[in-house]
Structures are given as structure tokens and as C-alpha cells.
Write a protein that holds these residues in place. Sequence first.
Motif, PDB file in Angstrom:
ATOM      1  N   TYR A 237       0.867  -1.527  -0.384  1.00 19.22           N
ATOM      2  CA  TYR A 237       0.048  -0.239  -0.315  1.00 19.22           C
ATOM      3  C   TYR A 237       0.669   1.186  -0.157  1.00 19.22           C
ATOM      4  CZ  TYR A 237      -4.732  -1.653   0.507  1.00 19.22           C
ATOM      5  OH  TYR A 237      -5.410  -2.202   0.508  1.00 19.22           O
ATOM      6  N   ASP A 238       1.853   1.403   0.739  1.00 22.44           N
ATOM      7  CA  ASP A 238       2.769   2.511   1.161  1.00 22.44           C
ATOM      8  C   ASP A 238       3.523   2.438  -0.512  1.00 22.44           C
ATOM      9  OD1 ASP A 238       4.691   4.424   1.951  1.00 22.44           O
ATOM     10  OD2 ASP A 238       6.500   2.928   1.856  1.00 22.44           O
ATOM     11  N   VAL A 239       4.474   1.499  -1.462  1.00 20.12           N
ATOM     12  CA  VAL A 239       4.843   1.804  -2.860  1.00 20.12           C
ATOM     13  C   VAL A 239       3.318   2.609  -3.487  1.00 20.12           C
ATOM     14  CG1 VAL A 239       5.544   0.682  -4.271  1.00 20.12           C
ATOM     15  CG2 VAL A 239       6.630  -0.275  -2.471  1.00 20.12           C
ATOM     16  N   CYS A 240       2.260   1.273  -3.377  1.00 21.18           N
ATOM     17  CA  CYS A 240       1.136   1.808  -4.663  1.00 21.18           C
ATOM     18  C   CYS A 240       1.232   3.848  -4.147  1.00 21.18           C
ATOM     19  CB  CYS A 240       0.119   1.893  -4.492  1.00 21.18           C
ATOM     20  SG  CYS A 240      -1.282   1.448  -5.119  1.00 21.18           S
ATOM     21  N   LEU A 241       0.840   4.338  -3.372  1.00 15.86           N
ATOM     22  CA  LEU A 241       1.066   5.259  -2.645  1.00 15.86           C
ATOM     23  C   LEU A 241       1.418   6.528  -3.599  1.00 15.86           C
ATOM     24  CD1 LEU A 241      -0.861   7.261  -2.080  1.00 15.86           C
ATOM     25  CD2 LEU A 241       0.601   7.625   0.578  1.00 15.86           C
ATOM     26  N   ARG A 242       3.405   5.335  -2.791  1.00 18.72           N
ATOM     27  CA  ARG A 242       3.872   6.694  -3.499  1.00 18.72           C
ATOM     28  C   ARG A 242       4.890   6.421  -4.541  1.00 18.72           C
ATOM     29  NH1 ARG A 242       8.463   4.590   1.124  1.00 18.72           N
ATOM     30  NH2 ARG A 242       9.914   6.172   0.101  1.00 18.72           N
ATOM     31  N   THR A 243       3.726   5.825  -5.882  1.00 21.44           N
ATOM     32  CA  THR A 243       4.133   6.012  -6.908  1.00 21.44           C
ATOM     33  C   THR A 243       3.010   6.078  -7.774  1.00 21.44           C
ATOM     34  OG1 THR A 243       3.932   3.283  -7.457  1.00 21.44           O
ATOM     35  CG2 THR A 243       5.685   4.323  -6.872  1.00 21.44           C
ATOM     36  N   GLY A 244       1.832   7.059  -6.787  1.00 21.71           N
ATOM     37  CA  GLY A 244       0.886   6.510  -7.531  1.00 21.71           C
ATOM     38  C   GLY A 244       0.062   7.806  -8.512  1.00 21.71           C
TER      39      GLY A 244
ATOM     40  N   LEU B  34      -1.496  13.779  -2.424  1.00 24.47           N
ATOM     41  CA  LEU B  34      -2.695  13.545  -3.284  1.00 24.47           C
ATOM     42  C   LEU B  34      -3.987  13.414  -3.065  1.00 24.47           C
ATOM     43  CD1 LEU B  34      -1.774  13.162  -6.710  1.00 24.47           C
ATOM     44  CD2 LEU B  34      -2.141  15.154  -6.338  1.00 24.47           C
ATOM     45  N   TYR B  35      -3.848  12.011  -1.649  1.00 20.92           N
ATOM     46  CA  TYR B  35      -4.656  11.826  -0.580  1.00 20.92           C
ATOM     47  C   TYR B  35      -4.985  11.674   0.508  1.00 20.92           C
ATOM     48  CZ  TYR B  35      -5.230   9.084  -5.190  1.00 20.92           C
ATOM     49  OH  TYR B  35      -5.630   8.571  -6.743  1.00 20.92           O
ATOM     50  N   THR B  36      -6.035  12.468   0.775  1.00 15.59           N
ATOM     51  CA  THR B  36      -6.190  12.094   2.865  1.00 15.59           C
ATOM     52  C   THR B  36      -6.018  11.298   2.993  1.00 15.59           C
ATOM     53  OG1 THR B  36      -8.612  12.650   2.360  1.00 15.59           O
ATOM     54  CG2 THR B  36      -7.113  14.232   2.527  1.00 15.59           C
ATOM     55  N   ASP B  37      -6.651  10.161   2.610  1.00  6.27           N
ATOM     56  CA  ASP B  37      -6.311   8.731   3.224  1.00  6.27           C
ATOM     57  C   ASP B  37      -5.514   8.167   2.609  1.00  6.27           C
ATOM     58  OD1 ASP B  37      -6.883   6.276   3.687  1.00  6.27           O
ATOM     59  OD2 ASP B  37      -9.497   6.260   3.625  1.00  6.27           O
TER      60      ASP B  37
ATOM     61  N   GLN C 171      -7.462  13.495  -4.947  1.00  4.09           N
ATOM     62  CA  GLN C 171      -7.746  13.110  -6.034  1.00  4.09           C
ATOM     63  C   GLN C 171      -9.244  12.102  -4.760  1.00  4.09           C
ATOM     64  OE1 GLN C 171      -4.739  11.663  -8.024  1.00  4.09           O
ATOM     65  NE2 GLN C 171      -4.643  13.917  -9.097  1.00  4.09           N
ATOM     66  N   ASP C 172      -8.874  11.694  -3.670  1.00  5.13           N
ATOM     67  CA  ASP C 172     -10.177  10.962  -2.819  1.00  5.13           C
ATOM     68  C   ASP C 172     -11.463  10.395  -3.700  1.00  5.13           C
ATOM     69  OD1 ASP C 172      -8.681  10.470   0.452  1.00  5.13           O
ATOM     70  OD2 ASP C 172      -8.223  12.369  -0.941  1.00  5.13           O
ATOM     71  N   TRP C 173     -11.887  11.844  -3.408  1.00  3.97           N
ATOM     72  CA  TRP C 173     -13.562  11.828  -4.136  1.00  3.97           C
ATOM     73  C   TRP C 173     -13.320  10.537  -5.434  1.00  3.97           C
ATOM     74  CZ3 TRP C 173     -14.756  13.932  -9.223  1.00  3.97           C
ATOM     75  CH2 TRP C 173     -13.829  14.717  -9.983  1.00  3.97           C
ATOM     76  N   GLU C 174     -12.587  10.806  -6.548  1.00  2.15           N
ATOM     77  CA  GLU C 174     -11.848  10.232  -8.131  1.00  2.15           C
ATOM     78  C   GLU C 174     -12.191   8.621  -7.742  1.00  2.15           C
ATOM     79  OE1 GLU C 174      -8.912  11.589 -10.419  1.00  2.15           O
ATOM     80  OE2 GLU C 174      -9.475  13.549  -9.500  1.00  2.15           O
ATOM     81  N   ARG C 175     -11.101   7.947  -6.842  1.00  2.00           N
ATOM     82  CA  ARG C 175     -11.169   6.631  -6.223  1.00  2.00           C
ATOM     83  C   ARG C 175     -12.427   6.511  -5.676  1.00  2.00           C
ATOM     84  NH1 ARG C 175      -7.462   8.854  -8.726  1.00  2.00           N
ATOM     85  NH2 ARG C 175      -8.678   7.549  -9.569  1.00  2.00           N
ATOM     86  N   VAL C 176     -13.103   7.446  -5.091  1.00  2.79           N
ATOM     87  CA  VAL C 176     -14.323   6.274  -4.649  1.00  2.79           C
ATOM     88  C   VAL C 176     -15.082   6.737  -5.376  1.00  2.79           C
ATOM     89  CG1 VAL C 176     -16.752   8.036  -2.846  1.00  2.79           C
ATOM     90  CG2 VAL C 176     -13.618   7.711  -2.097  1.00  2.79           C
ATOM     91  N   ALA C 177     -15.509   7.438  -6.924  1.00  2.90           N
ATOM     92  CA  ALA C 177     -16.024   7.477  -7.952  1.00  2.90           C
ATOM     93  C   ALA C 177     -15.633   6.044  -8.455  1.00  2.90           C
ATOM     94  CB  ALA C 177     -16.250   8.675  -8.452  1.00  2.90           C
TER      95      ALA C 177
END
Length: 202
Positions: A16-23, A32-35, A106-112
Motif C-alpha cells: 500500500y505504501d509503494v502504491c501511494l508513493r508511485t500513484g 494527493l490523498y487524505t486517506d 483525489q480521494d473523491w475520484e477513487r471513491v467514484a
Amino acid sequence: MSGLRTFEPFDLPGMYDVCLRTGDSGRDATGLYTDPHLLGHVYAGPYPVADPGLTIVHVDELGLGGYVVGTADTLAFEEWLEAAWWPALRAQYPRSLAADPRDGTQDWERVAHLHDVRVTPDELYERYPAHLHVDLLPRCQGAGVGRRLIAELVARLEERGVPGLHLGVGSGNPGARAFYERVGFTSVRDADWGSTMVMDLR
């Protein structure tokens, strides 16, 4: 010990850390993400749960630095997501969170996405049913790690008799596209968002 190995459940936080740090098209998406877990919930977490044998991680002296996740059958994976993965996330992240707060996050885009995504058959899946995502932290790039991760995944898919593999690469990441071309992928569809690339495993 450094090197590649098959996923273990304790690898999830590192993935999850790698995913966020390369996202952000290969760049750090932390701002770009609060969560910090949301991106991983969508693009990393479901793969090892659905088929742990097709998730391979790279570990060095600093910890987990990269991974490849894949599925042998994209359509079956999408059906599994709809039945077993998205329902809990849709409850955790209600559609009301899919409104743009206009603060650059961009949290809202992933939720959508997790609410709107649907099982979508594609004629491409007949010849190239498998797909993958590969992510590497900067310290692991340029040393052949990505090539080795993909080669190991390809070998496992070939053992299962999978005829072909596809992936998507965003238009904002030309370096990734060049890398995929070097390891044997070719582009078959181009669009504003990016390209669909394929590799024949027969």
C-alpha cells in the motif's frame, strides 16, 4: 534477504505504501490523498487476496521496494471484485464522498471509481486475458528489478497456459511506456488517457 519472492500477508502495508508513493503516474501521490489507504484498496490490495500466487514482491535492506500484481483472467477477476471486494469498500466509502472538494485531493475520484466500475467484457480478453500492475520505488528503479518482476509473473502465467497479457499505461508516464516496450509489450489501443499494451505468451 534481498530479492524477489511470492507475496505474504504481512507484505500488504508495504505494498500500500509503494502504491501511494508511485500513484501519480509513477510519482509520489502522498499529497494527493487524505486517506493513504484508498489508492491501495483499488489498485493493489485485491490482487493478492484473489490470487496470491500472482503477486510478487521485491525486498531490499530497507524493506519492500516494489511489486507486481496480476490476474490470469481479467473478466473473472472483475466478477470477483464485484462480488467480494467492492461491496465492503462501497460501504466504507459512501458515494457522498465522491464529490470534488476542490482542494486538489483525489480521494473523491477513487471513491467514484469503486462505485461506478462494472464488469466489462472485452474482446481483447480472449487473446490477452491476464493483466498486471507493477510499481517500484525510485531506489529500486533502473537496476532491472521491474524486468525481473515481470519475467517472473510471465513465467507463472505461462505455467498456467495463459495465452496473453495486457496492461494500461497512462499518457502522463512516457517512461513507463518505453519500459514496457523494452520488456516485450506492444501498443494495440491509444486513447486520451493512455495506451493498452499487450504481450503474447503463446
